[in-house]
Structure formats: C-alpha cells, structure tokens
Design an enzyme around this catalytic site. Structure first.
Site, PDB file in Angstrom:
ATOM      1  N   LYS A 205       2.132  18.073  34.826  1.00 22.05           N
ATOM      2  CA  LYS A 205       1.567  17.597  36.100  1.00 22.05           C
ATOM      3  C   LYS A 205       1.545  18.721  37.128  1.00 22.05           C
ATOM      4  O   LYS A 205       0.542  18.952  37.797  1.00 22.05           O
ATOM      5  CB  LYS A 205       2.370  16.410  36.622  1.00 22.05           C
ATOM      6  CG  LYS A 205       1.843  15.865  37.953  1.00 22.05           C
ATOM      7  CD  LYS A 205       2.705  14.735  38.506  1.00 22.05           C
ATOM      8  CE  LYS A 205       2.452  13.436  37.820  1.00 22.05           C
ATOM      9  NZ  LYS A 205       3.108  12.297  38.507  1.00 22.05           N
ATOM     10  N   GLU A 211       9.679  24.758  30.539  1.00 19.43           N
ATOM     11  CA  GLU A 211       9.593  24.755  29.081  1.00 19.43           C
ATOM     12  C   GLU A 211       8.136  24.799  28.610  1.00 19.43           C
ATOM     13  O   GLU A 211       7.778  25.549  27.696  1.00 19.43           O
ATOM     14  CB  GLU A 211      10.286  23.501  28.516  1.00 19.43           C
ATOM     15  CG  GLU A 211      11.749  23.356  28.889  1.00 19.43           C
ATOM     16  CD  GLU A 211      11.967  22.554  30.167  1.00 19.43           C
ATOM     17  OE1 GLU A 211      13.082  22.036  30.340  1.00 19.43           O
ATOM     18  OE2 GLU A 211      11.025  22.459  30.993  1.00 19.43           O
ATOM     19  N   GLY A 266       5.797  10.328  34.107  1.00 13.58           N
ATOM     20  CA  GLY A 266       5.513  10.977  32.837  1.00 13.58           C
ATOM     21  C   GLY A 266       5.743  10.100  31.622  1.00 13.58           C
ATOM     22  O   GLY A 266       4.935  10.078  30.691  1.00 13.58           O
ATOM     23  N   ARG A 267       6.823   9.331  31.634  1.00 10.11           N
ATOM     24  CA  ARG A 267       7.149   8.514  30.461  1.00 10.11           C
ATOM     25  C   ARG A 267       6.246   7.291  30.325  1.00 10.11           C
ATOM     26  O   ARG A 267       6.314   6.577  29.329  1.00 10.11           O
ATOM     27  CB  ARG A 267       8.619   8.118  30.504  1.00 10.11           C
ATOM     28  CG  ARG A 267       9.051   7.408  31.783  1.00 10.11           C
ATOM     29  CD  ARG A 267      10.578   7.386  31.893  1.00 10.11           C
ATOM     30  NE  ARG A 267      11.065   6.812  33.136  1.00 10.11           N
ATOM     31  CZ  ARG A 267      11.208   7.497  34.274  1.00 10.11           C
ATOM     32  NH1 ARG A 267      10.831   8.761  34.332  1.00 10.11           N
ATOM     33  NH2 ARG A 267      11.703   6.911  35.346  1.00 10.11           N
ATOM     34  N   GLU A 352      15.815   7.248  30.706  1.00  9.71           N
ATOM     35  CA  GLU A 352      15.414   7.984  31.897  1.00  9.71           C
ATOM     36  C   GLU A 352      15.088   7.024  33.030  1.00  9.71           C
ATOM     37  O   GLU A 352      15.264   7.347  34.201  1.00  9.71           O
ATOM     38  CB  GLU A 352      14.204   8.874  31.585  1.00  9.71           C
ATOM     39  CG  GLU A 352      13.920   9.913  32.676  1.00  9.71           C
ATOM     40  CD  GLU A 352      12.936  10.969  32.228  1.00  9.71           C
ATOM     41  OE1 GLU A 352      13.355  11.917  31.542  1.00  9.71           O
ATOM     42  OE2 GLU A 352      11.736  10.841  32.547  1.00  9.71           O
ATOM     43  N   HIS A 383      20.944   3.585   4.925  1.00 10.52           N
ATOM     44  CA  HIS A 383      21.859   4.471   4.222  1.00 10.52           C
ATOM     45  C   HIS A 383      22.530   5.447   5.174  1.00 10.52           C
ATOM     46  O   HIS A 383      23.100   6.445   4.746  1.00 10.52           O
ATOM     47  CB  HIS A 383      21.106   5.229   3.123  1.00 10.52           C
ATOM     48  CG  HIS A 383      20.523   4.315   2.095  1.00 10.52           C
ATOM     49  ND1 HIS A 383      21.189   3.967   0.933  1.00 10.52           N
ATOM     50  CD2 HIS A 383      19.352   3.642   2.052  1.00 10.52           C
ATOM     51  CE1 HIS A 383      20.442   3.143   0.220  1.00 10.52           C
ATOM     52  NE2 HIS A 383      19.325   2.925   0.890  1.00 10.52           N
ATOM     53  N   LYS A 511      17.896  21.370  35.336  1.00 14.76           N
ATOM     54  CA  LYS A 511      16.849  22.403  35.375  1.00 14.76           C
ATOM     55  C   LYS A 511      17.089  23.381  36.524  1.00 14.76           C
ATOM     56  O   LYS A 511      16.863  24.595  36.391  1.00 14.76           O
ATOM     57  CB  LYS A 511      15.479  21.748  35.526  1.00 14.76           C
ATOM     58  CG  LYS A 511      15.002  20.980  34.303  1.00 14.76           C
ATOM     59  CD  LYS A 511      13.604  20.433  34.543  1.00 14.76           C
ATOM     60  CE  LYS A 511      13.086  19.678  33.336  1.00 14.76           C
ATOM     61  NZ  LYS A 511      11.719  19.166  33.542  1.00 14.76           N
TER      62      LYS A 511
END
Length: 548
Positions: A205, A211, A266-267, A352, A383, A511
């Site tokens: 955005k 990153e 964002g999510r 979040e 398993h 961050k």
C-alpha cells in the site's frame, strides 16, 4: 461497558458452572433432533455446530450477549461506511469490495465508493486478461508466461491461499509468490523463470514495506542483470499500491499501478486489486464468482438473526469456548489439499485482528481475547497433533472443513478422506470410556492384569468440541463464502469483546526496532540495548566478518 459487566455475560458464567458436568455423548443420546436444531445452511455451505458443549439455553444466552454488546449497531455502521476503526479514524469496508456494480451507494467522506471499487476492479481484471491472452508482451515481444507476486502479510497470504485453492481453475499463466526476506524464497522462483517472459507484481500500500521493497529491488536487479535496460521495467513490473509516485520512481508505468483503498485493511484485501495474482491465475469470471460468494455471505451476516447466522454462531460459540470454558487456542483443519494454506491466512486474519489487550476506548481488556489459531490439512495432521487434541490435558476446539467431492482422480481416496474427517469429529465428541477400552482388550485375549494397565491409556474423555463445515466442492463461489464467513466471525468476536479488530500496532513496533538494529548489524555504533540483544548483535557481526 466492559463485556464482563453485561447481564448475559454473568448469566453465561453461571450457566457454565451449572452445565459443566454434561457430556456430549449424553446430550446426543437425549436429543435425537440435535443436528436438525443445531445446523445452518447457506447456498450449499453447511455448518454443523451440534458437537459443541452447548444447549438451546446456551445459545439463547449467547444471542442475548450479542444484543447487549451492540453488535447489530456496529455491524450496521461497518456496512454503511462508519469509521469504526477508531484508532486510525478509518472506515472498514471490505464488504464494499464484493458489492455488485448496481448496488446502492456507500459513502466515505461524502463520496460514493461503489463506482471507484468497480473502476479499479475492471482495470485489474482487464490487465490480467491482457496477460492471459498475450496482448501484454514482454520487452522482446514474447508473451508473459510467469507472474511473480512480491508482497507480505495480507499482500501475500490471502492471494497465495486463494490462488492455490483454485488451482483446478488455473488458466494459462504460472503464478508464483515471494514473501520471505530469506533470499532463498525469491531466488528459488527466479531460477525457474525467464526475464523476458516474467512479470512481477509489487504489492504494498505504501510502497515502503521494507520486506517487500527489498525483494522487489532484488527482482529488479535480476531483471536488469539479464541484459535488459531501465526502459524495459515498465513492461515487466506492475504494482498494487496507493503510492503511485514511489512506484513510478521504481520504473513502473502509471497505467500498471492499481489502487489500494484506505478503508481496507491488508488482511481483508484479497477481494481488491491485491487479488491481481488470483485474477491472473483463474481469470475474470472465476474471480467474479469468488466475489459473488463473499457477497452472499455478507448479505447473510447482515440480515440473518443471530440464532441462524453462520458467522455469528461461529463467533459466539468461540466466545463460549474461550471465555467460559477456558480454551485458549482454536484449530482449523481443511480436509482438502487445495485449502492447505487456509490456516495460515486465518492466523493473520484472526490473531492480527483480535490479538488486543485494550478496548476500543483505550481501557484494559478484562477478558481473554484473540485465541491462537493453528491447523494443517487433513489427513496429514492426524499423524501430527491429533494425539494432543484427543488425549491431551487441554481442550482445543476444532473446525473441520470438508468438501464432499474431490478434485483429483475419483478412485475412492477422497471418500476415505471424508470418512476420516467425520470419524475424527465423532471420536472427539464421543470419546471411549475405560470400561469400553477394557472390553476391547478382553476381546483381544489380553490377560486381566494387562487389561487394567492398558485400559486407561486407551480411553478417551471425549466431550471435545468441534464444528463441521461442509461444501460440495471448493469452487470460487464456495471459497468466497468461506473466507467472508471467517472475516465476519472475527468482527463479531471483536465487537463482543469491545476491541478494535482493524488496527495492528503490534505489527509495527517490531519493524521500528528493526530499523534501529539493522545499521548496527552492518557495523554502526550500537545503541543501548539489553545484554541479550547486544550479545546477539555481536554474534551476528562475528559471523558476517567470516563471510566472503
């Protein structure tokens, strides 16, 4: 008001104490119509919540709690564009991304955003179509064959999961995703693609996400080092961002920058241009079907009464389990290889959003919020961690998500998969009493002295809660319903707890500190740190000094 002061909350606490002794096995024996009363359906999606430690009286109290917490009013404000993200003074309108083009107006700051949504959606769909049909060519005149999405968090998890889930609908582009700063992630993709036939989507955005920008710059260097020049970048890079100027400085043509809206977190953004890699993978009509599925769940959540409202039921039962029965985590298990990344997407969506220790007004939260969400695809996880959920000391609620029909070869394997899903839910509910285990051992011919030692180890308490969510197949439409269902569940829980589900200050704090430490790793004088952090920085410096 704090939720713990509400009359329904206090009644639920007393109700839990009065009913804690009841076992699901006995409830099912006494209530032959339990499934009929405790399931809900919408357009082919079925939620069976009958295997939870609840009765009709529990559900009545939970619905009262929803009413007393003001959930209906906050829901109305969200759909209408109210700025319910109080800490950032923003509207929360991911539901608007799924509206049909002829929907009634939705206003943000006196502007009807519905035309904006569809203008940007159509731009992104048109671009994806040009990539698919070969009219957008690379700098050598060759058609694009590979699309690489570079993003992180909501710019990666949602699109990656949806593209993977809809793999049977893939058209003629190969879509890849790079998110990790570990160079091995992007490098592995770059070894498989050709510069002249690859397009990169930079999803950020702000166009400043560290990153994402570091990976984008690495992709840019790789492209230029292949013999291409700066002018060629415009044909091989696109962006999804609100920062058109920064994207242009990177070399991306303005017509290939797709907008992100301030009122979408964002999510919650896979439904927007952030879904561009999904559009590239599955095409225009399949992406629109995905939106239609989400919109169907939006309408259901907005209009259905709590007692028959699928997201609300999931949310309220989850509150019962966490705040009154003591569960602190929740497992999501899709019995579908296509949905194997769904738990990772839901981890961000839920934790979040609702991992908050203060309420909307800034006062401390005085009840547990935000369960830890985890899971894996079935049957693989049987398993791995099923021993814990069957016989561990913690009671961990489970969501089983089961497509009734598979996408692979119809040779009986999917039938076996479905049998496992249904059996695990039944086993968690029923358990196995020690006397039953002893009878099995006796039938096997074990001596009586060995039966006593083994029976306790082979018994299961049962009474362990689960929901089962069925769809006929994983299609764009049913996937849209599933994702929107969980989004509204998260909203509903945050509303009852009185927290803001739409900011994420905890994500930003680490961050900020990283930007202090980064130059110190490169040799800058160290700031004052605790002894542990200072020692770790020094260990990195020593290791880096040895590297050629």
């Amino acid at each position: 008001m704090s939720p713990t002061t509400l009359p329904a909350w206090q009644a639920l606490a007393e109700h839990q104490r009065a009913t804690a002794h009841l076992h699901l096995r006995e409830r099912f024996a006494a209530e032959p119509d339990r499934f009929e009363r405790m399931h809900a359906e919408l357009n082919g999606l079925l939620l069976d919540y009958s295997k939870n430690r609840i009765g009709e009286d529990t559900l009545d109290l939970l619905c009262r709690l929803a009413d007393e917490s003001g959930a209906a009013e906050l829901r109305r404000q969200m759909y209408a564009g109210g700025k319910i993200n109080l800490s950032e003074h923003r509207a929360v309108l991911h539901t608007a991304l799924r509206l049909p083009e002829n929907a009634p107006p939705v206003f943000v700051d006196d502007i009807n955003i519905v035309p904006q949504v569809h203008a940007e959606l159509n731009r992104a769909l048109d671009f994806a179509e040009r990539l698919q049909n070969g009219t957008h060519l690379g700098c050598t005149g060759a058609p694009i064959r590979d699309v690489v999405n570079i993003g992180i968090g909501g710019s990666d998890l949602g699109p990656r999961m949806v593209a993977q889930a809809l793999a049977p609908y893939r058209q003629n582009l190969n879509v890849h995703f790079a998110a990790n700063l570990d160079s091995a992630d992007l490098d592995a993709i770059l070894r498989r693609v050709e510069p002249s036939t690859t397009l990169f989507i930079i999803a950020s955005k702000s166009f400043r996400t560290p990153e994402t920008l570091l990976n984008a710059q690495a992709a840019r260097r790789w492209f230029l080092q292949s013999g291409r020049n700066e002018a060629d970048i415009a044909q091989h890079f696109a962006a999804v961002s609100a920062n058109v100027e920064a994207a242009a400085a990177f070399g991306i043509a303005p017509q290939n920058v797709f907008a992100m809206f301030d009122w979408v977190g964002g999510r919650y953004s896979v439904w927007s241009a952030i879904g561009l890699p999904v559009m590239c993978a599955v095409g225009r009509e399949n992406f629109r079907e995905f939106l239609r599925g989400g919109h169907a769940m939006d309408e259901h959540f907005l209009h259905a009464p709590w007692r028959h409202n699928i997201p609300a039921l999931l949310a309220l039962i989850g509150i019962w389990q966490q705040n009154f029965c003591g569960s602190s985590s929740h497992i999501v298990i899709p019995y579908s290889h296509s949905l194997r990344r769904l738990p990772a997407h839901l981890q961000q969506l839920d934790m979040e959003s609702n991992g908050k220790n203060c309420r909307r007004d800034g006062s401390p939260a005085d009840c547990a919020t935000g369960a830890a969400i985890w899971g894996e695809a079935g049957v693989n996880c049987q398993h791995a961690f099923f021993q814990l959920i069957h016989q561990g000391t913690q009671v961990i609620p489970v969501d089983f998500i089961v497509p009734l029909l598979g996408e692979g070869t119809d040779d009986g394997r999917h039938r076996q998969l479905v049998a496992n899903a249904f059996a695990q839910a039944e086993a968690l509910m029923r358990g196995k009493r020690e006397a039953e285990a002893r009878a099995e051992l006796a039938h096997q011919g074990l001596p009586e002295n060995q039966q006593a030692a083994l029976a306790s180890q082979r018994s299961f308490s049962g009474n362990r809660p689960s929901n089962t969510i069925l769809v006929e197949r994983i299609t764009p439409y049913t996937l849209g319903m599933i994702l929107a269902m969980y989004e509204h569940k998260v909203f509903m829980q945050g509303t009852v707890w009185g927290i803001n589900s739409f900011d994420q200050w905890g994500v930003e704090y680490g961050k900020v500190l990283a930007q202090t430490i980064l130059p110190e790793l490169q040799g800058a004088p160290a700031a004052r740190h605790d002894a542990s952090t200072a020692a770790l920085i020094e260990r990195y410096r020593q290791a880096a000094a040895k590297q050629p």
